[in-house]
Design a protein around this motif. Sequence first.
Motif, PDB file in Angstrom:
ATOM      1  N   PRO A 127       0.832  -1.209   0.000  1.00 50.19           N
ATOM      2  CA  PRO A 127       0.000   0.000   0.000  1.00 50.19           C
ATOM      3  C   PRO A 127       0.866   1.258   0.000  1.00 50.19           C
ATOM      4  CG  PRO A 127       0.023  -1.019   2.179  1.00 50.19           C
ATOM      5  CD  PRO A 127       0.771  -1.942   1.279  1.00 50.19           C
ATOM      6  N   VAL A 128       0.361   2.284  -0.643  1.00 48.22           N
ATOM      7  CA  VAL A 128       1.092   3.559  -0.698  1.00 48.22           C
ATOM      8  C   VAL A 128       0.990   4.225   0.671  1.00 48.22           C
ATOM      9  CG1 VAL A 128       1.234   5.811  -1.818  1.00 48.22           C
ATOM     10  CG2 VAL A 128       0.516   3.819  -3.139  1.00 48.22           C
ATOM     11  N   ALA A 129       2.138   4.646   1.187  1.00 45.41           N
ATOM     12  CA  ALA A 129       2.130   5.320   2.499  1.00 45.41           C
ATOM     13  C   ALA A 129       1.325   6.602   2.399  1.00 45.41           C
ATOM     14  CB  ALA A 129       3.558   5.615   2.919  1.00 45.41           C
ATOM     15  N   ALA A 130       0.549   6.871   3.452  1.00 46.33           N
ATOM     16  CA  ALA A 130      -0.220   8.119   3.468  1.00 46.33           C
ATOM     17  C   ALA A 130       0.749   9.293   3.556  1.00 46.33           C
ATOM     18  CB  ALA A 130      -1.160   8.117   4.667  1.00 46.33           C
ATOM     19  N   GLY A 131       0.373  10.386   2.939  1.00 47.82           N
ATOM     20  CA  GLY A 131       1.229  11.576   2.941  1.00 47.82           C
ATOM     21  C   GLY A 131       1.209  12.271   4.290  1.00 47.82           C
ATOM     22  N   LEU A 179      10.597  17.752   3.072  1.00 48.47           N
ATOM     23  CA  LEU A 179      10.357  16.345   3.413  1.00 48.47           C
ATOM     24  C   LEU A 179      11.477  15.464   2.877  1.00 48.47           C
ATOM     25  CD1 LEU A 179       6.506  16.170   2.749  1.00 48.47           C
ATOM     26  CD2 LEU A 179       7.644  16.131   4.979  1.00 48.47           C
ATOM     27  N   ALA A 180      11.984  15.798   1.695  1.00 47.61           N
ATOM     28  CA  ALA A 180      13.095  15.029   1.121  1.00 47.61           C
ATOM     29  C   ALA A 180      14.328  15.122   2.032  1.00 47.61           C
ATOM     30  CB  ALA A 180      13.418  15.540  -0.279  1.00 47.61           C
ATOM     31  N   GLN A 181      14.613  16.326   2.525  1.00 49.49           N
ATOM     32  CA  GLN A 181      15.762  16.523   3.434  1.00 49.49           C
ATOM     33  C   GLN A 181      15.578  15.752   4.743  1.00 49.49           C
ATOM     34  OE1 GLN A 181      17.261  20.325   4.503  1.00 49.49           O
ATOM     35  NE2 GLN A 181      17.748  20.951   2.405  1.00 49.49           N
ATOM     36  N   ASP A 232      16.625  11.253   8.384  1.00 49.70           N
ATOM     37  CA  ASP A 232      16.091  10.233   9.288  1.00 49.70           C
ATOM     38  C   ASP A 232      16.161   8.830   8.701  1.00 49.70           C
ATOM     39  OD1 ASP A 232      15.601  12.375  10.881  1.00 49.70           O
ATOM     40  OD2 ASP A 232      13.444  12.447  10.541  1.00 49.70           O
ATOM     41  N   GLY A 233      16.728   8.722   7.499  1.00 48.16           N
ATOM     42  CA  GLY A 233      16.912   7.418   6.874  1.00 48.16           C
ATOM     43  C   GLY A 233      15.618   6.768   6.450  1.00 48.16           C
ATOM     44  N   LYS A 234      14.585   7.627   6.141  1.00 46.15           N
ATOM     45  CA  LYS A 234      13.310   7.066   5.684  1.00 46.15           C
ATOM     46  C   LYS A 234      13.261   7.159   4.159  1.00 46.15           C
ATOM     47  CE  LYS A 234      10.671   8.688   9.692  1.00 46.15           C
ATOM     48  NZ  LYS A 234       9.974   9.879  10.119  1.00 46.15           N
TER      49      LYS A 234
END
Length: 238
Positions: A1-5, A227-229, A234-236
């Motif tokens: 499933p696509v993670a919720a934003g 969010l990209a940074q 955070d290694g996500k």
Amino acid sequence: PVAAGPVVVVDPGHGGNQEGAASPTGLKEKAVALELAWKVKTALEKTVRARVRMTREKDALLQLNDRVKWANEQRPDLFISIHANSMPTRKLRLKTEGIETYFLSAAASGEAARSVAARENAELGAAARGPGGGTLSFILADLQRSETHADSSRLAYLMHEKLIGASGAVDRGVQQAPFYVLMGLEAPAVLIEVGFISHPEEGQRLSGAEYQARLAQAIADGVEAFLAQINARDGKSP
């Protein structure tokens, strides 16, 4: 499933009888903030699949402390407050324009930043003093140490760069000031003064749907870059 934003709270400044600033042609800050907030919601949903909550969806009066309380109840990943700036004298109104992006600080980054915060905090009245000055200084001291504060700064700089790039507006920089609406938020939070509604040309530009859409997309692009940074740090995976 696509993670919720991410959950993003968008806060259109003012509302109801708190009209905020006005343009030379009578355009109200509260109206521009709301129109722009709807466009920001659309852009965020499209760009980062955000789940957007708005502190107000219509022309309604909402006290500043209620905005903060409600925002925290949404458990947001980010908080964005939208305002339009103004100058007090005719001479300054004719020449002052540009975008400023703020994050919270106990001390304002200058006299101009202090007066912007004072104007946006004015509708608080006596509530600004809160449950004793000690609480306020405690919140602010805590904030200086916290990761959220560093992230608010990062969000402000990334978003500001996107806004200036997309709008071609005068760059009035990233500032810090004690905005009540940013205080006590449990998420990275910024307040954007999207331009001077009191300036003849910029005030006119702020009322245009195309220009508003450009600003909204820039805000969403700033969130995406942030969010990209954060995810990289955070290694996500995004």
